[in-house]
Write an enzyme that holds these catalytic residues in place. Structure first.
Site, PDB file in Angstrom:
ATOM      1  N   ASN A   1       0.841  -1.193   0.000  1.00 24.97           N
ATOM      2  CA  ASN A   1       0.000   0.000   0.000  1.00 24.97           C
ATOM      3  C   ASN A   1       0.873   1.238   0.000  1.00 24.97           C
ATOM      4  O   ASN A   1       1.972   1.221   0.540  1.00 24.97           O
ATOM      5  CB  ASN A   1      -0.858   0.036   1.276  1.00 24.97           C
ATOM      6  CG  ASN A   1      -2.108  -0.775   1.137  1.00 24.97           C
ATOM      7  OD1 ASN A   1      -2.291  -1.477   0.148  1.00 24.97           O
ATOM      8  ND2 ASN A   1      -2.957  -0.689   2.129  1.00 24.97           N
TER       9      ASN A   1
ATOM     10  N   LYS B   1     -16.678   1.106  10.005  1.00 24.51           N
ATOM     11  CA  LYS B   1     -15.409   0.526  10.477  1.00 24.51           C
ATOM     12  C   LYS B   1     -15.219   0.722  11.974  1.00 24.51           C
ATOM     13  O   LYS B   1     -14.701  -0.151  12.672  1.00 24.51           O
ATOM     14  CB  LYS B   1     -14.259   1.222   9.747  1.00 24.51           C
ATOM     15  CG  LYS B   1     -13.615   0.336   8.719  1.00 24.51           C
ATOM     16  CD  LYS B   1     -12.588   1.068   7.941  1.00 24.51           C
ATOM     17  CE  LYS B   1     -12.789   0.727   6.484  1.00 24.51           C
ATOM     18  NZ  LYS B   1     -11.890   1.464   5.629  1.00 24.51           N
TER      19      LYS B   1
ATOM     20  N   LYS C   1      14.094 -15.210  -7.866  1.00 24.82           N
ATOM     21  CA  LYS C   1      13.480 -14.160  -8.691  1.00 24.82           C
ATOM     22  C   LYS C   1      12.733 -14.777  -9.872  1.00 24.82           C
ATOM     23  O   LYS C   1      13.296 -15.584 -10.609  1.00 24.82           O
ATOM     24  CB  LYS C   1      14.569 -13.204  -9.175  1.00 24.82           C
ATOM     25  CG  LYS C   1      14.012 -12.010  -9.914  1.00 24.82           C
ATOM     26  CD  LYS C   1      15.099 -11.098 -10.440  1.00 24.82           C
ATOM     27  CE  LYS C   1      14.476 -10.087 -11.390  1.00 24.82           C
ATOM     28  NZ  LYS C   1      15.481  -9.307 -12.095  1.00 24.82           N
TER      29      LYS C   1
ATOM     30  N   LYS D   1     -14.583  -2.642  14.123  1.00 21.84           N
ATOM     31  CA  LYS D   1     -13.275  -2.876  14.731  1.00 21.84           C
ATOM     32  C   LYS D   1     -13.244  -2.478  16.213  1.00 21.84           C
ATOM     33  O   LYS D   1     -12.173  -2.393  16.803  1.00 21.84           O
ATOM     34  CB  LYS D   1     -12.198  -2.114  13.955  1.00 21.84           C
ATOM     35  CG  LYS D   1     -12.117  -2.516  12.476  1.00 21.84           C
ATOM     36  CD  LYS D   1     -10.835  -2.073  11.810  1.00 21.84           C
ATOM     37  CE  LYS D   1     -10.922  -2.370  10.317  1.00 21.84           C
ATOM     38  NZ  LYS D   1      -9.627  -2.515   9.667  1.00 21.84           N
TER      39      LYS D   1
ATOM     40  N   ASP E   1      -3.945  -5.316   2.348  1.00 19.01           N
ATOM     41  CA  ASP E   1      -5.003  -6.252   2.723  1.00 19.01           C
ATOM     42  C   ASP E   1      -4.729  -7.676   2.245  1.00 19.01           C
ATOM     43  O   ASP E   1      -5.276  -8.628   2.775  1.00 19.01           O
ATOM     44  CB  ASP E   1      -6.341  -5.773   2.178  1.00 19.01           C
ATOM     45  CG  ASP E   1      -6.831  -4.558   2.943  1.00 19.01           C
ATOM     46  OD1 ASP E   1      -6.658  -4.553   4.178  1.00 19.01           O
ATOM     47  OD2 ASP E   1      -7.350  -3.611   2.325  1.00 19.01           O
TER      48      ASP E   1
HETATM   49  O1  C5P Z   1     -10.401  -1.825   6.775  1.00 23.39           O
HETATM   50  P1  C5P Z   1      -9.420  -0.774   6.507  1.00 23.39           P
HETATM   51  O2  C5P Z   1      -8.116  -1.251   6.014  1.00 23.39           O
HETATM   52  O3  C5P Z   1      -9.880   0.363   5.651  1.00 23.39           O
HETATM   53  O4  C5P Z   1      -9.224  -0.117   7.979  1.00 23.39           O
HETATM   54  C1  C5P Z   1      -8.344   0.883   8.218  1.00 23.39           C
HETATM   55  C2  C5P Z   1      -7.816   0.812   9.616  1.00 23.39           C
HETATM   56  O5  C5P Z   1      -7.513  -0.529   9.979  1.00 23.39           O
HETATM   57  C3  C5P Z   1      -6.529   1.559   9.759  1.00 23.39           C
HETATM   58  O6  C5P Z   1      -6.467   2.100  11.036  1.00 23.39           O
HETATM   59  C4  C5P Z   1      -5.479   0.499   9.537  1.00 23.39           C
HETATM   60  O7  C5P Z   1      -4.255   0.832  10.160  1.00 23.39           O
HETATM   61  C5  C5P Z   1      -6.114  -0.719  10.137  1.00 23.39           C
HETATM   62  N1  C5P Z   1      -5.794  -1.991   9.460  1.00 23.39           N
HETATM   63  C6  C5P Z   1      -5.041  -2.933  10.112  1.00 23.39           C
HETATM   64  N2  C5P Z   1      -4.756  -4.137   9.525  1.00 23.39           N
HETATM   65  C7  C5P Z   1      -5.221  -4.412   8.281  1.00 23.39           C
HETATM   66  C8  C5P Z   1      -5.992  -3.471   7.613  1.00 23.39           C
HETATM   67  C9  C5P Z   1      -6.250  -2.269   8.218  1.00 23.39           C
HETATM   68  O8  C5P Z   1      -4.597  -2.665  11.234  1.00 23.39           O
HETATM   69  N3  C5P Z   1      -4.924  -5.575   7.740  1.00 23.39           N
END
Ligand code: C5P
Length: 403
Positions: free
Chosen positions: A212, A340, A291, A344, A281
């Site tokens: 990302n 979210k 490689k 979360k 993600d």
């Molecule tokens: O679901 P999304 O990625 O949009 O959520 C964003 C929040 O979740 C951010 O605070 C990000 O740091 C955290 N996050 C995480 N681990 C992931 C995906 C997102 O801690 N795999």
């Protein structure tokens, strides 16, 4: 940084180390960030650097010896010592450290060091053998015991052509080390903050990765703000453009899995957990050990979902623990962020617009809305990431009080 340093009086003591020229950079940064800097050069520093340079940078007369005719009554030594919010000695020689340890007051700097009640921060710079000498080490121990702070030294190539500890630490790190010492706000004192920052790199093979976009600037701004306000800060940081500030314990990781592992252990003891990382993600299910060669054909990669780091912390959230997350969205910003927050188990979410020229990844400014678990929304104007960090920490303080 500007707000933290503005109107703070800093005495910058420069002693006779070859690294004295780097003190110009320190003076310049401190002045840029709003501090009023009084440069003080010892006799041997004057042999190495000119007081005129410091006067031009700081916009103030430099103090070079005890009995100079006073051009400015404010430069009277006790007045300067009493007015100071911080004494920063950078670079500090072995000789200066020895004199400071034993209360020898044989020049302006060491005399006023006895007169001031301001915190003292010392950045040593000297030859490795001088630094490692028991006399220097014991002197530093004594000063530490008395509450004097040290930053550095670094290890590296020294002017005497040796390689080892004794190199003046990076001027920016010295400036960052001043932050908690000059700050006026201490509303996060004794609060333990663990956070994630940066992006993650998920390997395709030893050379390539998917990830990302993240500069780490928001994470850095948050860490700095928290340190300034007295928190102890640990940052689990994936790859990012900027370094975490001096004063934060930075734990570098590459992948989401590594980030999750580090966080699960650390978050247990945290009062506040902030997920500021842009975690990838997905990861490649089976990265190649060698490689992958170009073949002229399509390359298929199977991606599997990464652990949700913030979600893991949310699942084992302790009573009174504060959880803060970010939502970077291109569409339906507030509605997605609010979802979210619930999913979360967050107490606060920062909804960021990321598809504009002035806000989002890599930018210095951010357009954000802060949404609390109580539904309270602060729709902030376009602000610098430092200003956004300040607003976030204000909400964190309020949440701690309400918990
Ligand atoms: O679901 P999304 O990625 O949009 O959520 C964003 C929040 O979740 C951010 O605070 C990000 O740091 C955290 N996050 C995480 N681990 C992931 C995906 C997102 O801690 N795999």
């Amino acid at each position: 940084m500007k707000r933290i340093f503005s109107n703070r009086e800093i005495v910058l003591g420069v002693t006779g180390s070859i690294a004295a020229y780097k003190a110009c950079e320190i003076a310049s940064r401190l002045t840029e960030y709003g501090a009023n800097v009084t440069p003080v050069l010892t006799k041997s520093a004057c042999e190495l650097v000119g007081s005129a340079t410091f006067e031009a940078i700081c916009g103030r007369a430099a103090i070079t010896h005890m009995f100079a005719p006073l051009q400015n009554p404010d430069v009277e030594h006790i007045a300067v010592a009493q007015r100071a919010h911080l004494y920063l000695i950078a670079p500090a020689t072995a000789n200066f450290i020895a004199r400071a340890t034993h209360g020898i007051a044989d020049d302006w700097l060491t005399t006023t060091l006895l007169a001031t009640r301001a915190p003292i921060l010392i950045a040593p710079a000297m030859n490795t053998n001088m630094y490692e000498h028991p006399a220097t080490q014991e002197n530093m121990q004594t000063l530490r015991r008395r509450g004097v702070y040290f930053v550095g030294p670094d290890s590296g190539r020294l002017a005497c052509k040796t390689i080892g500890p004794g190199r003046l630490i990076d001027p920016m790190k010295i400036v960052e080390a001043c932050v908690p010492l000059v700050s006026e706000r201490h509303d996060l004192k004794n609060v333990r903050i663990v956070m994630t920052s940066g992006g993650t790199h998920e390997p395709i093979d030893p050379v390539r990765y998917i990830g990302n976009r993240s500069s780490g600037k928001m994470g850095r701004a948050l860490a700095l703000e928290a340190i300034a306000r007295g928190a102890s800060v640990t940052v689990v940081t994936g790859p990012s453009e900027v370094a975490m500030p001096e004063g934060a314990l930075a734990i570098p990781v590459e992948t989401a899995a590594q980030m999750a592992e580090a966080v699960v252990n650390l978050a247990q003891d945290a009062d506040v957990f902030i997920g500021a990382a842009a975690v990838a993600d997905y990861r490649v299910e089976t990265p190649s050990n060698s490689k992958k060669k170009k073949s002229g054909k399509k390359l298929d990669l199977t991606l599997v979902e990464n652990p949700d780091v913030l979600g893991l912390v949310g699942a084992v959230k302790r009573a009174k623990q504060i959880l803060v997350g970010f939502a970077a969205e291109t569409d339906d910003l507030l509605a997605n962020a609010a979802l979210k927050l619930k999913k979360k188990q967050l107490d606060l979410i920062i909804a960021n617009e990321v598809n504009t020229d002035v806000s989002g990844f890599g930018k210095d400014t951010s357009k954000a809305a802060l949404i609390g678990r109580d539904g309270k929304v602060d729709d902030l104007p376009l602000l610098t990431k430092e200003e956004v960090a300040e607003r976030i920490m204000d909400r964190v303080v309020a949440l701690i009080h309400a918990a």
